[in-house]
Enzyme design. Sequence first.
Site, PDB file in Angstrom:
ATOM      1  N   ASP A  90      -1.193  78.395  75.729  1.00  0.00           N
ATOM      2  CA  ASP A  90      -1.728  77.144  75.178  1.00  0.00           C
ATOM      3  C   ASP A  90      -1.781  77.274  73.652  1.00  0.00           C
ATOM      4  O   ASP A  90      -1.785  78.384  73.110  1.00  0.00           O
ATOM      5  CB  ASP A  90      -3.125  76.833  75.746  1.00  0.00           C
ATOM      6  CG  ASP A  90      -4.126  77.950  75.488  1.00  0.00           C
ATOM      7  OD1 ASP A  90      -3.800  79.120  75.751  1.00  0.00           O
ATOM      8  OD2 ASP A  90      -5.230  77.671  74.995  1.00  0.00           O
ATOM      9  N   GLU A 153      -6.855  79.682  76.400  1.00  0.00           N
ATOM     10  CA  GLU A 153      -7.536  80.620  75.507  1.00  0.00           C
ATOM     11  C   GLU A 153      -8.204  79.889  74.360  1.00  0.00           C
ATOM     12  O   GLU A 153      -9.284  80.274  73.913  1.00  0.00           O
ATOM     13  CB  GLU A 153      -6.518  81.636  74.963  1.00  0.00           C
ATOM     14  CG  GLU A 153      -7.152  82.883  74.343  1.00  0.00           C
ATOM     15  CD  GLU A 153      -7.579  82.698  72.887  1.00  0.00           C
ATOM     16  OE1 GLU A 153      -8.403  83.487  72.413  1.00  0.00           O
ATOM     17  OE2 GLU A 153      -7.095  81.751  72.207  1.00  0.00           O
TER      18      GLU A 153
HETATM   19 ZN    ZN Z   1      -5.900  80.657  68.425  1.00  0.00          ZN
HETATM   20 ZN    ZN Z   2      -4.603  83.168  70.297  1.00  0.00          ZN
END
Ligand code: ZN
Ligand code: ZN
Length: 470
Positions: A90, A153
Site C-alpha cells: 500500500d 501499513e
Molecule cells: Zn510510509
Molecule cells: Zn513503509
Amino acid sequence: MSTIDFKAEVDKRREAMMADLFTILSINSERDDSLADKEHPFGPGPVKALKAFLEIAERDGYQTRNIDNYAGELEFGDGDEVLGIFAHLDVVPAGSGWDTDPYTPVIKDGRLYARGASDDKGPTMACYYGLNIIKELGLPVSKKVRFVLGTDEESGWADMDYYFEHAGVAKPDFGFSPDAEFPIINGEKGNITEYLHFPGANDGAVVLHKFEGGLRENMVPESATALISGDLDFDQLSEALRTFNADNNVTGEVSQDSEGNIAITINGKSAHGSMPYKGVNGATFLANFLKPLAFNGAARTYIDVIADVLHEDFEAEKLGLAYTDDKMGSLSMNAGVFSFLKEAKDNTIALNFRFPQGTDEKVLKAGLEKVVGVEKVTLSDHLQSPHYVPADDPLVTTLLSVYEKHTGLKGHEQVIGGGTFGRLLERGVAFGALFPDSIDTMHQANEFSDVEELFTAAAIYAEAIYELIK
Ligand code: ZN
Ligand code: ZN
C-alpha cells in the site's frame, strides 16, 4: 562471509527487476475506504497490487498464499526455523505537487520517480530479487523464509492483525522489514498519547472563551488561537504581542470583533511529534503570552499548566517523567492538540510520548495525574510498547556485517521514535533500503529511489538473507 558475487548476480537481473517494479508501481494502491468491501478490505488498489505481486512470485515458482486480500505471502526453503520478511504494497496518497504522474513510473537522471518507489515497493522488489538470487543459484539453506506482503501499513496495520489471526502459521522466529533505512533500526520507542482533561468554566476579569491549537497528536502545533474578552486594552495588547513575537522569534496577530472579543494567534513551526525540539509549539507560546492576563477558574488552570509545565519541556522534566535508557535514549513529549471551550465540560490537551524501555504508559499517567488542576488523565488505545533487539543479537550483527561489506561504511545500531513492521516480531528489525546519504522523499511529492541504490540494496538483501538461512 560468502564468496558469491551477489552484485554481479543482481546485474544480470537489472532489467527484469525494473520491469517487475514498474508493473507494481503502475498500480495505484492507496487505501480507499469509500470503495472498501468484504473482498477489498482497504479498497481495490491494495488488492490489485497484492495480486500482481503474487502473480510475479508464482511465475518465478514460489508457493504463494493470499490471506483474504489482507496480506499475501510466499515461501522459500525448509527448516525448523523461519525467517520472516515483512514488506508492504500500500502507499500513502499521492497528493499534489508532482512533476510526473505518480502512477506512471519514470527514470530521470538515475532516479526512479513514482509513489511507492522508496516506500515501500522499491525496497520490497529489491528484497524479493535478493531472495530470487538465492533460489535461482540453488544455494543450500537450512531455514525457511516467509516473505509477507502487507496492504495496510500506512494506516492502521489491520492487514497484519488479520494476517496473524488467520494465516494459520506460527510467528516467524526472527526477521526484518525492508521499510526504513540502512544500516539498521533495531530499536523503536514506545508510543502513547495521554489526554489531560479540564473543565471550562471561568469568569475572571479576563475570560477565556476558546483555546485551540494543533492538527495531530504526532505533530508539533504550528499555530494556536485564543478568543478572550474582558478588562483589556486592545492597543496595549497589540503592542505587547509585537514585543512578545520579537522576543520569542515567533509571529502572531491580534484582532477584535464588533462585540469586543479579541482573537490572538501565534504561529510557530510544525515538526514530527517524535522530534518536538525541532518545532516551535505555537500553542505553548500562546499560553505564555496569555499568562499575565487576569483569568480565573478553569482558564487560569489551563493556561498555567501549558505555560508553566508543558512549554518547551520536550523530555517531560518538569513533570518528573524524564527517563533515559542507555540503549534507547530519552523519552520525548509532544504537546500536540489543544482544545478548550468555556462552555464545554471536558477540555483536553493531548500529549504524545515516545518512551524507551524502563518506563511505561502507567508511570506517565500516574505522573500526569499529579499535575494541579488536571481533572483526570485518559489514554489513547493505540499503545505501542518499546521494542529493542540487542546489538549483539546475531540477527543484528549479521545484517550489519553484510551492510558493511557492500557499502564500505561502518554499521551501527539505531533507535527511532517511529514504528516499522520490524516490531511485529520479538526478534525483528528494520533493514534498508534508504542509505545514510540518500534523500528521503517518502510520503512526499516526487518520491523517488536512486536506481543504483536499489540494485545495491538487492545485493545486500540477497547476501543478508543467505547469511541468515544458510
Ligand atoms: Zn510510509
Ligand atoms: Zn513503509
